[in-house]
Design an enzyme around this catalytic site. Structure first.
Site, PDB file in Angstrom:
ATOM      1  N   ARG A 176       5.218 -13.734   2.472  1.00  0.00           N
ATOM      2  CA  ARG A 176       4.762 -14.167   3.790  1.00  0.00           C
ATOM      3  C   ARG A 176       3.653 -15.225   3.743  1.00  0.00           C
ATOM      4  O   ARG A 176       3.346 -15.831   4.778  1.00  0.00           O
ATOM      5  CB  ARG A 176       4.278 -12.949   4.605  1.00  0.00           C
ATOM      6  CG  ARG A 176       5.359 -11.889   4.782  1.00  0.00           C
ATOM      7  CD  ARG A 176       5.084 -10.991   5.957  1.00  0.00           C
ATOM      8  NE  ARG A 176       4.960 -11.758   7.167  1.00  0.00           N
ATOM      9  CZ  ARG A 176       4.509 -11.280   8.323  1.00  0.00           C
ATOM     10  NH1 ARG A 176       4.137 -10.027   8.401  1.00  0.00           N
ATOM     11  NH2 ARG A 176       4.421 -12.045   9.393  1.00  0.00           N
TER      12      ARG A 176
ATOM     13  N   ARG B 295      -2.472  -5.140   2.375  1.00  0.00           N
ATOM     14  CA  ARG B 295      -2.284  -6.558   2.736  1.00  0.00           C
ATOM     15  C   ARG B 295      -3.601  -7.312   2.929  1.00  0.00           C
ATOM     16  O   ARG B 295      -3.613  -8.543   2.918  1.00  0.00           O
ATOM     17  CB  ARG B 295      -1.499  -6.645   4.046  1.00  0.00           C
ATOM     18  CG  ARG B 295      -0.137  -5.956   4.013  1.00  0.00           C
ATOM     19  CD  ARG B 295       0.866  -6.767   3.230  1.00  0.00           C
ATOM     20  NE  ARG B 295       2.201  -6.199   3.314  1.00  0.00           N
ATOM     21  CZ  ARG B 295       3.067  -6.446   4.280  1.00  0.00           C
ATOM     22  NH1 ARG B 295       2.752  -7.241   5.272  1.00  0.00           N
ATOM     23  NH2 ARG B 295       4.257  -5.897   4.255  1.00  0.00           N
TER      24      ARG B 295
ATOM     25  N   HIS C  27      -0.613  -1.405   8.472  1.00  0.00           N
ATOM     26  CA  HIS C  27      -1.689  -2.190   9.086  1.00  0.00           C
ATOM     27  C   HIS C  27      -2.559  -1.278   9.952  1.00  0.00           C
ATOM     28  O   HIS C  27      -2.076  -0.244  10.446  1.00  0.00           O
ATOM     29  CB  HIS C  27      -1.106  -3.277  10.007  1.00  0.00           C
ATOM     30  CG  HIS C  27      -0.485  -4.438   9.304  1.00  0.00           C
ATOM     31  ND1 HIS C  27       0.744  -4.953   9.659  1.00  0.00           N
ATOM     32  CD2 HIS C  27      -0.928  -5.211   8.288  1.00  0.00           C
ATOM     33  CE1 HIS C  27       1.028  -5.984   8.882  1.00  0.00           C
ATOM     34  NE2 HIS C  27       0.040  -6.164   8.046  1.00  0.00           N
TER      35      HIS C  27
ATOM     36  N   ILE D 213      12.112  -2.951  10.200  1.00  0.00           N
ATOM     37  CA  ILE D 213      11.393  -3.731   9.181  1.00  0.00           C
ATOM     38  C   ILE D 213       9.870  -3.677   9.461  1.00  0.00           C
ATOM     39  O   ILE D 213       9.159  -4.666   9.319  1.00  0.00           O
ATOM     40  CB  ILE D 213      11.906  -5.188   9.075  1.00  0.00           C
ATOM     41  CG1 ILE D 213      11.981  -5.855  10.453  1.00  0.00           C
ATOM     42  CG2 ILE D 213      13.249  -5.228   8.373  1.00  0.00           C
ATOM     43  CD1 ILE D 213      12.201  -7.362  10.382  1.00  0.00           C
TER      44      ILE D 213
ATOM     45  N   CYS E  80       2.825  -6.922  16.569  1.00  0.00           N
ATOM     46  CA  CYS E  80       3.181  -7.873  15.497  1.00  0.00           C
ATOM     47  C   CYS E  80       3.910  -9.100  16.038  1.00  0.00           C
ATOM     48  O   CYS E  80       3.883 -10.176  15.431  1.00  0.00           O
ATOM     49  CB  CYS E  80       4.103  -7.231  14.475  1.00  0.00           C
ATOM     50  SG  CYS E  80       3.687  -5.572  13.994  1.00  0.00           S
TER      51      CYS E  80
HETATM   52  N1  GLY Z   1       8.044  -6.451   7.786  1.00  0.00           N
HETATM   53  C1  GLY Z   1       6.782  -6.709   8.314  1.00  0.00           C
HETATM   54  C2  GLY Z   1       5.799  -6.904   7.248  1.00  0.00           C
HETATM   55  O1  GLY Z   1       5.928  -6.209   6.285  1.00  0.00           O
HETATM   56  O2  GLY Z   1       4.929  -7.729   7.261  1.00  0.00           O
END
Ligand code: GLY
Length: 254
Positions: free
Chosen positions: A86, A132, A162, A243, A249
């Site tokens: 990402r 993350r 998150h 997902i 989001c």
């Molecule tokens: N699938 C959303 C994320 O993991 O960022």
């Protein structure tokens, strides 16, 4: 009050989005598009305009635009997603933000931070330290916020992807809380609206100008929010749930 939102159309490659729940199956692309269109309509009903960015097939998770920026009243902060698939998404958000912001800040390597880990409560920004969002990302984020007169409070996470997977502020001192957040000291000063057993996914609701948008199919959560006096809208997010995606989001709100 929010006046603007930014969303990104899901790409065909959304089927390959990161997931912690493969047992839910792959998203149905056409259905995801219909749900996304309904989400946009719900946002518009709350009085905001919606900038719709084009699908980007290079990034399966790119419809989760919340993770690539944090939008405050005084500046936008382009993040640096901790998920390696990402990180490149950040190159595609700046042009859209420039239309609304003159001050744009950035999280720099080796910091990582995703917007899903950031919850705004007035002038305080709670930040989840997660898989993350790392220590350096939070350090940089806190320094940027300080420049603009905002406070930053770190919240270590143990169970959820998150921060806003499990806790969301819906204004008026009210907070939707589930799982590990029920007993967190830093949130004790807020009124807790407890997410019922079996409805943890519905902790991710969004407050939009007095209305709370709630994912469809979680009656206990919907009732708790309505009982607290909020008008509600519901949107089906079943394909995004597959997902690890929720209502917050899918947009930047400012
Ligand atoms: N699938 C959303 C994320 O993991 O960022």
């Amino acid at each position: 009050m929010f006046t603007h939102t930014i969303v990104r159309t899901p790409c065909k490659n959304v089927l390959n989005g990161i997931t912690s729940a493969p047992e839910l199956g792959k998203p149905d692309y056409e259905k995801a598009l219909r749900q996304h269109a309904a989400y946009i309509e719900a946002l518009k009903k709350t009085g905001v305009d919606v900038t719709v960015l084009p699908a980007n097939d290079d990034y399966p998770d790119s419809c989760f635009v919340e993770d690539v920026a944090v939008c405050t009243k005084k500046c936008a902060i382009i993040t640096r997603p901790g998920a390696v698939t990402r990180t490149g998404e950040i190159a595609f958000i700046e042009d859209a933000l420039r239309k609304f912001y003159t001050s744009i800040e950035r999280i720099q390597e080796p910091g990582t931070l995703e917007g899903g880990d950031v919850m705004m409560v007035g002038d305080t920004f709670y930040v989840g330290r997660s898989a993350r969002t790392n220590e350096e990302g939070i350090r940089q984020f806190a320094a940027i916020l300080e420049k603009y007169g905002y406070a930053c409070v770190e919240v270590p996470l143990t169970e959820v992807l998150h921060l806003k997977t499990g806790v969301n502020y819906i204004e008026n001192d009210n907070m939707l809380v589930s799982g590990e957040f029920v007993d967190k000291e830093c949130f004790k000063k807020y009124n807790h609206i407890l997410i019922p057993e079996g409805e943890a996914y519905a902790a991710n609701c969004i407050w939009m100008n007095g209305t709370v948008i709630v994912p469809e199919g979680y009656p206990g959560t919907l009732k708790a929010i309505q009982d607290a006096g909020y008008p509600t809208l519901t949107v089906d997010t079943s394909e995004f749930r597959k997902i690890d995606g929720g209502l917050s989001c899918l947009s930047l709100r400012f």
